[in-house]
Design a protein around this motif. Structure first.
Motif, PDB file in Angstrom:
ATOM      1  N   LEU A  21     -12.244   0.473  38.075  1.00  0.00           N
ATOM      2  CA  LEU A  21     -12.085   1.923  37.980  1.00  0.00           C
ATOM      3  C   LEU A  21     -12.805   2.504  36.765  1.00  0.00           C
ATOM      4  CD1 LEU A  21      -8.331   2.555  38.820  1.00  0.00           C
ATOM      5  CD2 LEU A  21     -10.315   3.396  40.077  1.00  0.00           C
ATOM      6  N   ARG A  22     -13.522   3.585  37.007  1.00  0.00           N
ATOM      7  CA  ARG A  22     -14.149   4.318  35.911  1.00  0.00           C
ATOM      8  C   ARG A  22     -13.055   4.840  34.983  1.00  0.00           C
ATOM      9  NH1 ARG A  22     -15.754   9.034  38.039  1.00  0.00           N
ATOM     10  NH2 ARG A  22     -16.726   7.832  39.693  1.00  0.00           N
ATOM     11  N   GLY A  23     -13.237   4.672  33.702  1.00  0.00           N
ATOM     12  CA  GLY A  23     -12.258   5.129  32.719  1.00  0.00           C
ATOM     13  C   GLY A  23     -11.328   4.031  32.237  1.00  0.00           C
ATOM     14  N   VAL A  24     -11.254   2.937  32.990  1.00  0.00           N
ATOM     15  CA  VAL A  24     -10.431   1.795  32.566  1.00  0.00           C
ATOM     16  C   VAL A  24     -11.305   0.919  31.671  1.00  0.00           C
ATOM     17  CG1 VAL A  24      -9.243  -0.301  33.334  1.00  0.00           C
ATOM     18  CG2 VAL A  24      -8.923   1.844  34.571  1.00  0.00           C
ATOM     19  N   THR A  25     -10.841   0.686  30.450  1.00  0.00           N
ATOM     20  CA  THR A  25     -11.635  -0.069  29.486  1.00  0.00           C
ATOM     21  C   THR A  25     -11.165  -1.503  29.313  1.00  0.00           C
ATOM     22  OG1 THR A  25     -10.276   0.755  27.669  1.00  0.00           O
ATOM     23  CG2 THR A  25     -12.285   2.000  28.194  1.00  0.00           C
ATOM     24  N   LYS A  26      -9.915  -1.788  29.701  1.00  0.00           N
ATOM     25  CA  LYS A  26      -9.386  -3.137  29.511  1.00  0.00           C
ATOM     26  C   LYS A  26      -8.214  -3.347  30.462  1.00  0.00           C
ATOM     27  CE  LYS A  26      -7.630  -6.047  25.747  1.00  0.00           C
ATOM     28  NZ  LYS A  26      -7.243  -6.035  24.325  1.00  0.00           N
ATOM     29  N   VAL A  27      -8.125  -4.550  31.036  1.00  0.00           N
ATOM     30  CA  VAL A  27      -6.997  -4.930  31.877  1.00  0.00           C
ATOM     31  C   VAL A  27      -6.568  -6.331  31.439  1.00  0.00           C
ATOM     32  CG1 VAL A  27      -6.138  -5.328  34.219  1.00  0.00           C
ATOM     33  CG2 VAL A  27      -7.903  -3.597  33.829  1.00  0.00           C
ATOM     34  N   VAL A  28      -5.288  -6.472  31.101  1.00  0.00           N
ATOM     35  CA  VAL A  28      -4.754  -7.763  30.682  1.00  0.00           C
ATOM     36  C   VAL A  28      -3.602  -8.132  31.604  1.00  0.00           C
ATOM     37  CG1 VAL A  28      -3.691  -9.089  28.800  1.00  0.00           C
ATOM     38  CG2 VAL A  28      -5.391  -7.319  28.271  1.00  0.00           C
ATOM     39  N   SER A  29      -3.665  -9.322  32.176  1.00  0.00           N
ATOM     40  CA  SER A  29      -2.576  -9.827  33.014  1.00  0.00           C
ATOM     41  C   SER A  29      -1.487 -10.410  32.122  1.00  0.00           C
ATOM     42  CB  SER A  29      -3.102 -10.908  33.960  1.00  0.00           C
ATOM     43  OG  SER A  29      -3.969 -10.357  34.914  1.00  0.00           O
ATOM     44  N   GLY A  30      -0.238 -10.190  32.536  1.00  0.00           N
ATOM     45  CA  GLY A  30       0.861 -10.709  31.739  1.00  0.00           C
ATOM     46  C   GLY A  30       2.190 -10.605  32.447  1.00  0.00           C
ATOM     47  N   TYR A  31       3.238 -10.662  31.627  1.00  0.00           N
ATOM     48  CA  TYR A  31       4.610 -10.685  32.123  1.00  0.00           C
ATOM     49  C   TYR A  31       5.440  -9.665  31.345  1.00  0.00           C
ATOM     50  CZ  TYR A  31       2.581 -15.312  32.950  1.00  0.00           C
ATOM     51  OH  TYR A  31       1.734 -16.339  33.279  1.00  0.00           O
ATOM     52  N   LYS A 134       9.009  -5.891  26.096  1.00  0.00           N
ATOM     53  CA  LYS A 134       8.087  -6.829  25.444  1.00  0.00           C
ATOM     54  C   LYS A 134       7.064  -7.360  26.446  1.00  0.00           C
ATOM     55  CE  LYS A 134       7.542 -10.471  22.288  1.00  0.00           C
ATOM     56  NZ  LYS A 134       7.297 -10.415  20.961  1.00  0.00           N
ATOM     57  N   PHE A 135       5.804  -7.271  26.047  1.00  0.00           N
ATOM     58  CA  PHE A 135       4.689  -7.747  26.863  1.00  0.00           C
ATOM     59  C   PHE A 135       4.286  -9.146  26.408  1.00  0.00           C
ATOM     60  CE2 PHE A 135       0.001  -8.217  27.126  1.00  0.00           C
ATOM     61  CZ  PHE A 135      -0.115  -8.261  28.497  1.00  0.00           C
ATOM     62  N   TYR A 136       4.127 -10.017  27.383  1.00  0.00           N
ATOM     63  CA  TYR A 136       3.620 -11.362  27.121  1.00  0.00           C
ATOM     64  C   TYR A 136       2.330 -11.520  27.908  1.00  0.00           C
ATOM     65  CZ  TYR A 136       8.355 -12.251  25.484  1.00  0.00           C
ATOM     66  OH  TYR A 136       9.562 -12.195  24.808  1.00  0.00           O
ATOM     67  N   SER A 137       1.240 -11.770  27.207  1.00  0.00           N
ATOM     68  CA  SER A 137      -0.043 -11.997  27.873  1.00  0.00           C
ATOM     69  C   SER A 137       0.018 -13.305  28.644  1.00  0.00           C
ATOM     70  CB  SER A 137      -1.148 -12.056  26.816  1.00  0.00           C
ATOM     71  OG  SER A 137      -2.397 -12.262  27.421  1.00  0.00           O
ATOM     72  N   ALA A 138      -0.516 -13.290  29.861  1.00  0.00           N
ATOM     73  CA  ALA A 138      -0.575 -14.516  30.659  1.00  0.00           C
ATOM     74  C   ALA A 138      -1.594 -15.475  30.032  1.00  0.00           C
ATOM     75  CB  ALA A 138      -0.967 -14.187  32.095  1.00  0.00           C
ATOM     76  N   GLU A 139      -1.504 -16.703  30.439  1.00  0.00           N
ATOM     77  CA  GLU A 139      -2.400 -17.732  29.942  1.00  0.00           C
ATOM     78  C   GLU A 139      -3.852 -17.333  30.205  1.00  0.00           C
ATOM     79  OE1 GLU A 139       1.587 -19.509  30.977  1.00  0.00           O
ATOM     80  OE2 GLU A 139       0.263 -18.021  31.850  1.00  0.00           O
ATOM     81  N   ASP A 140      -4.759 -17.849  29.374  1.00  0.00           N
ATOM     82  CA  ASP A 140      -6.174 -17.464  29.445  1.00  0.00           C
ATOM     83  C   ASP A 140      -6.773 -17.623  30.835  1.00  0.00           C
ATOM     84  OD1 ASP A 140      -6.207 -16.746  26.782  1.00  0.00           O
ATOM     85  OD2 ASP A 140      -7.168 -18.602  26.094  1.00  0.00           O
ATOM     86  N   TYR A 141      -6.409 -18.680  31.551  1.00  0.00           N
ATOM     87  CA  TYR A 141      -7.032 -18.899  32.851  1.00  0.00           C
ATOM     88  C   TYR A 141      -6.637 -17.846  33.887  1.00  0.00           C
ATOM     89  CZ  TYR A 141      -2.731 -21.189  34.615  1.00  0.00           C
ATOM     90  OH  TYR A 141      -1.445 -21.469  34.998  1.00  0.00           O
ATOM     91  N   HIS A 142      -5.636 -17.030  33.605  1.00  0.00           N
ATOM     92  CA  HIS A 142      -5.260 -15.936  34.508  1.00  0.00           C
ATOM     93  C   HIS A 142      -6.071 -14.662  34.240  1.00  0.00           C
ATOM     94  CE1 HIS A 142      -1.948 -17.973  36.396  1.00  0.00           C
ATOM     95  NE2 HIS A 142      -1.410 -18.249  35.220  1.00  0.00           N
ATOM     96  N   GLN A 143      -6.661 -14.558  33.081  1.00  0.00           N
ATOM     97  CA  GLN A 143      -7.400 -13.346  32.724  1.00  0.00           C
ATOM     98  C   GLN A 143      -8.738 -13.320  33.453  1.00  0.00           C
ATOM     99  OE1 GLN A 143      -5.521 -11.279  31.076  1.00  0.00           O
ATOM    100  NE2 GLN A 143      -4.001 -12.851  30.563  1.00  0.00           N
TER     101      GLN A 143
END
Length: 175
Positions: A21-31, A134-143
């Protein structure tokens, strides 16, 4: 930059959609939304931590509004199924908007009202609207999973059709 947090089933799918999407600068997968500190993917998958698979989106509100993000979110997953998206079942796959401000909460509630009045879906929307936790970033292989694994079976058979549908409906909002 602003932030939005959505859970729409498998985070690999939602990440792949919002990255385009235009305007989205970053997306991080997590829990988010559970009771276990520092959960792992394996713990999330057993459904006992209370967390949902989510994405946190950083976006420029001069280019895309929170309401537009909500519309994409609701139209790119099934918000009428409780704790399930396709073959993925369990509370970790629930449909959820984690709001950061009262404005985001009001916008999410308004979007649900609008979509139900317009009868966009055949069943009531069951999306949870909850305060951010609280945000927990998913493991690197999910990004960036889809972009790194486009030929993997799940990507080919689940994510690619979702992206095709997304592109058809929201082509004017793509990067």
């Amino acid at each position: 930059m602003e932030q939005a947090t959505f859970g729409g089933g498998c985070f690999w799918c939602t990440e792949a959609v919002f990255q385009n999407l235009r305007g989205v600068t970053k997306v991080v997968s997590g829990y988010m939304g559970g009771h276990t500190e520092n959960p792992t993917y394996k713990e999330i998958c057993n459904g006992n931590t209370g967390h949902a698979e989510i994405i946190q989106i950083e976006y420029n509100e001069q280019e895309i509004s929170f309401e537009d993000l909500l519309l994409v979110f609701f139209k790119t997953h099934d918000p009428t199924t409780l704790n399930r998206q396709g073959n993925d079942a369990g509370t970790q796959y629930r449909s959820v908007v984690f709001y950061e401000t009262q404005e985001q909460k009001t916008a999410a509630e308004g979007m649900i009202d609008r979509l139900e009045k317009e009868m966009v879906f055949n069943r009531p929307i069951v999306t949870e609207i909850s305060p951010i936790s609280k945000f927990y970033s998913a493991e690197d292989y999910h990004q960036n999973y889809y972009n790194n694994n486009p030929d993997q079976g799940y990507c080919a058979y689940v994510i690619q059709p979702k992206l095709a549908k997304f592109t058809k409906e929201f082509g004017g909002k793509l990067k």
